[in-house]
Design a protein around this motif. Structure first.
Motif, PDB file in Angstrom:
ATOM      1  N   LYS A  15      35.087  56.495  28.038  1.00 45.73           N
ATOM      2  CA  LYS A  15      36.191  55.790  27.396  1.00 45.73           C
ATOM      3  C   LYS A  15      37.466  56.639  27.365  1.00 45.73           C
ATOM      4  O   LYS A  15      38.291  56.507  26.480  1.00 45.73           O
ATOM      5  CB  LYS A  15      35.797  55.374  25.976  1.00 45.73           C
ATOM      6  CG  LYS A  15      34.707  54.345  25.954  1.00 45.73           C
ATOM      7  CD  LYS A  15      35.206  53.045  26.522  1.00 45.73           C
ATOM      8  CE  LYS A  15      34.099  52.010  26.535  1.00 45.73           C
ATOM      9  NZ  LYS A  15      34.454  50.818  27.247  1.00 45.73           N
ATOM     10  N   GLY A  55      39.711  42.238  29.350  1.00 47.35           N
ATOM     11  CA  GLY A  55      38.745  42.910  28.481  1.00 47.35           C
ATOM     12  C   GLY A  55      38.313  44.249  29.057  1.00 47.35           C
ATOM     13  O   GLY A  55      39.115  44.988  29.611  1.00 47.35           O
ATOM     14  N   ASP A  56      37.054  44.543  28.912  1.00 47.87           N
ATOM     15  CA  ASP A  56      36.492  45.809  29.384  1.00 47.87           C
ATOM     16  C   ASP A  56      36.294  45.746  30.893  1.00 47.87           C
ATOM     17  O   ASP A  56      35.177  45.635  31.381  1.00 47.87           O
ATOM     18  CB  ASP A  56      35.167  46.075  28.673  1.00 47.87           C
ATOM     19  CG  ASP A  56      34.507  47.373  29.107  1.00 47.87           C
ATOM     20  OD1 ASP A  56      35.187  48.237  29.692  1.00 47.87           O
ATOM     21  OD2 ASP A  56      33.298  47.505  28.884  1.00 47.87           O
ATOM     22  N   TRP A  57      37.389  45.788  31.643  1.00 47.18           N
ATOM     23  CA  TRP A  57      37.282  45.605  33.092  1.00 47.18           C
ATOM     24  C   TRP A  57      36.473  46.716  33.745  1.00 47.18           C
ATOM     25  O   TRP A  57      35.766  46.466  34.713  1.00 47.18           O
ATOM     26  CB  TRP A  57      38.665  45.438  33.737  1.00 47.18           C
ATOM     27  CG  TRP A  57      39.546  46.650  33.747  1.00 47.18           C
ATOM     28  CD1 TRP A  57      40.476  47.001  32.826  1.00 47.18           C
ATOM     29  CD2 TRP A  57      39.590  47.671  34.747  1.00 47.18           C
ATOM     30  NE1 TRP A  57      41.085  48.174  33.170  1.00 47.18           N
ATOM     31  CE2 TRP A  57      40.566  48.611  34.359  1.00 47.18           C
ATOM     32  CE3 TRP A  57      38.890  47.881  35.938  1.00 47.18           C
ATOM     33  CZ2 TRP A  57      40.864  49.745  35.105  1.00 47.18           C
ATOM     34  CZ3 TRP A  57      39.191  49.014  36.686  1.00 47.18           C
ATOM     35  CH2 TRP A  57      40.170  49.932  36.265  1.00 47.18           C
ATOM     36  N   GLU A  58      36.518  47.916  33.211  1.00 49.93           N
ATOM     37  CA  GLU A  58      35.738  48.998  33.816  1.00 49.93           C
ATOM     38  C   GLU A  58      34.242  48.786  33.628  1.00 49.93           C
ATOM     39  O   GLU A  58      33.465  48.952  34.563  1.00 49.93           O
ATOM     40  CB  GLU A  58      36.165  50.355  33.262  1.00 49.93           C
ATOM     41  CG  GLU A  58      37.530  50.783  33.743  1.00 49.93           C
ATOM     42  CD  GLU A  58      37.948  52.117  33.173  1.00 49.93           C
ATOM     43  OE1 GLU A  58      38.241  53.017  33.969  1.00 49.93           O
ATOM     44  OE2 GLU A  58      37.959  52.259  31.936  1.00 49.93           O
ATOM     45  N   GLY A  59      33.837  48.404  32.447  1.00 49.43           N
ATOM     46  CA  GLY A  59      32.427  48.114  32.203  1.00 49.43           C
ATOM     47  C   GLY A  59      31.952  46.926  33.021  1.00 49.43           C
ATOM     48  O   GLY A  59      30.855  46.940  33.582  1.00 49.43           O
ATOM     49  N   ASN A  60      32.786  45.901  33.113  1.00 51.26           N
ATOM     50  CA  ASN A  60      32.442  44.729  33.913  1.00 51.26           C
ATOM     51  C   ASN A  60      32.381  45.066  35.394  1.00 51.26           C
ATOM     52  O   ASN A  60      31.544  44.538  36.119  1.00 51.26           O
ATOM     53  CB  ASN A  60      33.434  43.596  33.649  1.00 51.26           C
ATOM     54  CG  ASN A  60      33.306  43.036  32.250  1.00 51.26           C
ATOM     55  OD1 ASN A  60      32.264  43.170  31.609  1.00 51.26           O
ATOM     56  ND2 ASN A  60      34.360  42.430  31.758  1.00 51.26           N
ATOM     57  N   TYR A 162      32.195  37.471  34.905  1.00 51.45           N
ATOM     58  CA  TYR A 162      32.909  38.468  34.117  1.00 51.45           C
ATOM     59  C   TYR A 162      34.419  38.241  34.054  1.00 51.45           C
ATOM     60  O   TYR A 162      35.070  38.680  33.112  1.00 51.45           O
ATOM     61  CB  TYR A 162      32.629  39.882  34.642  1.00 51.45           C
ATOM     62  CG  TYR A 162      31.242  40.344  34.332  1.00 51.45           C
ATOM     63  CD1 TYR A 162      30.863  40.688  33.039  1.00 51.45           C
ATOM     64  CD2 TYR A 162      30.275  40.434  35.330  1.00 51.45           C
ATOM     65  CE1 TYR A 162      29.574  41.101  32.748  1.00 51.45           C
ATOM     66  CE2 TYR A 162      28.989  40.854  35.050  1.00 51.45           C
ATOM     67  CZ  TYR A 162      28.643  41.189  33.762  1.00 51.45           C
ATOM     68  OH  TYR A 162      27.377  41.597  33.467  1.00 51.45           O
TER      69      TYR A 162
END
Length: 172
Positions: A15, A55-60, A162
């Motif tokens: 993060k 949103g959490d584009w890296e996690g997605n 996503y």
């Protein structure tokens, strides 16, 4: 939320703050299959899509990558192997004459792990390049060509899941 796969190639980024920069991806629209046609705005041509709304584009991004990486055919065979590492120039010298922008899963995973993607659109472009290259170089209906079509289908389904704002229904 979806359950995590038991074994993953990519690991979620930490993060830490990300580098910011301009999206240098060329403009193109990727079409879905004719039976269920959708336009995928992988280059953010739809100005209504704000990166902050993703949103959490890296996690997605990691989830999309892992879904594609773990994809299996009807027999349960993982279809990723040929796409993990590019062939050497010695093995397939004509590949590098035909394919101008080679891309493989190893490179994409490295970019994810080192947080080199400035935004989701760079990642989507690289993934699409893997499939495009395989379909350009290999004969239609060959094993590699068909595997690339299967992986591309999984990829598009996960992007739609996503990032629904990047998918628009089409009349085609």
């Amino acid at each position: 939320k979806e359950k995590q796969k038991e074994k993953s190639f990519a690991t979620p980024p930490s993060k830490q703050s990300t580098k910011s920069g301009k999206n240098n991806v060329s403009k193109q629209t990727v079409k879905g299959n004719k039976n269920n046609s959708k336009d995928y705005d992988f280059n953010n041509n739809n100005k209504n899509v704000n990166i902050d709304d993703l949103g959490d584009w890296e996690g997605n991004m990691v989830n999309i990558f892992n879904s594609v990486f773990e994809a299996e055919d009807q027999t349960g065979r993982k279809v990723r192997d040929i796409f993990v590492k590019l062939p050497s120039k010695k093995e397939l010298p004509d590949y590098y004459m035909i394919i101008k922008k080679p891309m493989d899963f190893h490179h994409i995973n490295k970019q994810i792990s080192k947080r080199k993607y400035k935004d989701i659109f760079e990642f989507l472009h690289d993934m699409k390049l893997v499939f495009k290259n395989a379909q350009q170089y290999n004969m239609e209906n060959s094993q590699i060509y068909n595997d690339s079509v299967l992986l591309e289908k999984v990829f598009k389904e996960r992007v739609a899941h996503y990032f629904p704002s990047l998918v628009q229904e089409s009349d085609e």
